[in-house]
Design an enzyme around this catalytic site. Sequence first.
Site, PDB file in Angstrom:
ATOM      1  N   HIS A   1       6.129 -11.724   5.711  1.00  0.00           N
ATOM      2  CA  HIS A   1       5.907 -11.257   4.343  1.00  0.00           C
ATOM      3  C   HIS A   1       7.249 -10.962   3.709  1.00  0.00           C
ATOM      4  O   HIS A   1       8.117 -10.330   4.325  1.00  0.00           O
ATOM      5  CB  HIS A   1       5.005 -10.017   4.327  1.00  0.00           C
ATOM      6  CG  HIS A   1       5.376  -8.976   5.339  1.00  0.00           C
ATOM      7  ND1 HIS A   1       5.019  -9.071   6.668  1.00  0.00           N
ATOM      8  CD2 HIS A   1       6.096  -7.832   5.223  1.00  0.00           C
ATOM      9  CE1 HIS A   1       5.483  -8.033   7.317  1.00  0.00           C
ATOM     10  NE2 HIS A   1       6.156  -7.271   6.475  1.00  0.00           N
TER      11      HIS A   1
ATOM     12  N   ILE B   1       0.828  -1.210   0.000  1.00  0.00           N
ATOM     13  CA  ILE B   1       0.000   0.000   0.000  1.00  0.00           C
ATOM     14  C   ILE B   1       0.865   1.264   0.000  1.00  0.00           C
ATOM     15  O   ILE B   1       0.400   2.335  -0.398  1.00  0.00           O
ATOM     16  CB  ILE B   1      -0.942  -0.024   1.234  1.00  0.00           C
ATOM     17  CG1 ILE B   1      -2.192   0.809   0.999  1.00  0.00           C
ATOM     18  CG2 ILE B   1      -0.227   0.392   2.509  1.00  0.00           C
ATOM     19  CD1 ILE B   1      -3.280   0.562   2.038  1.00  0.00           C
TER      20      ILE B   1
ATOM     21  N   ASN C   1      11.638  -8.588   7.111  1.00  0.00           N
ATOM     22  CA  ASN C   1      11.953  -7.856   8.342  1.00  0.00           C
ATOM     23  C   ASN C   1      11.469  -8.653   9.549  1.00  0.00           C
ATOM     24  O   ASN C   1      10.383  -9.216   9.521  1.00  0.00           O
ATOM     25  CB  ASN C   1      11.272  -6.490   8.328  1.00  0.00           C
ATOM     26  CG  ASN C   1      11.799  -5.581   7.231  1.00  0.00           C
ATOM     27  OD1 ASN C   1      12.980  -5.638   6.899  1.00  0.00           O
ATOM     28  ND2 ASN C   1      10.936  -4.757   6.661  1.00  0.00           N
TER      29      ASN C   1
END
Length: 121
Positions: free
Chosen positions: A99, A30, A86
């Site tokens: 992710h 996003i 991360n």
Amino acid sequence: MDCLFCKIVNKEIPAQIVFEDERVIAFNDINPQAPHHVLVIPKKHIATTNEISDEDTALVGRMHQAAAEIADSLGFAQDGYRSVLNCNTHGGQTVYHIHLHLLGGKPLGWPPYTEKLKQPL
Ligand code: 5GP
Ligand code: ZN
């Protein structure tokens, strides 16, 4: 479970999905940090890379393989890209469902951080 990315997996909240199979789903970030910025996630909820179990190793491999396939389908596999996972606060993790960030479409700087190191390594 109140997990943002599980809700995307379950189509409870919308996302621009670019790839999906039985095990993984991928959608545009996003807040993109490169011309192409796709998040590749397992459909199974795994909170951080610290929680990857022996039974998940093929699934994590599939995330990387899917990222390469997406890069190819979007036309930047040959130029190259970066894949990033991360972990926790020092890694900058904000969503606690693992992710893979797939970043491409321009030459990417290295090292990835912009803040100057305040202390020697
Ligand atoms: P992290 O900081 O945990 O490594 O990355 C989380 C990423 O998820 C960020 O790059 C952020 O822009 C993205 N993100 C957060 N909320 C949403 C959302 O609702 N939809 C999409 N598509 N991406 C999101
Ligand atoms: Zn989840």
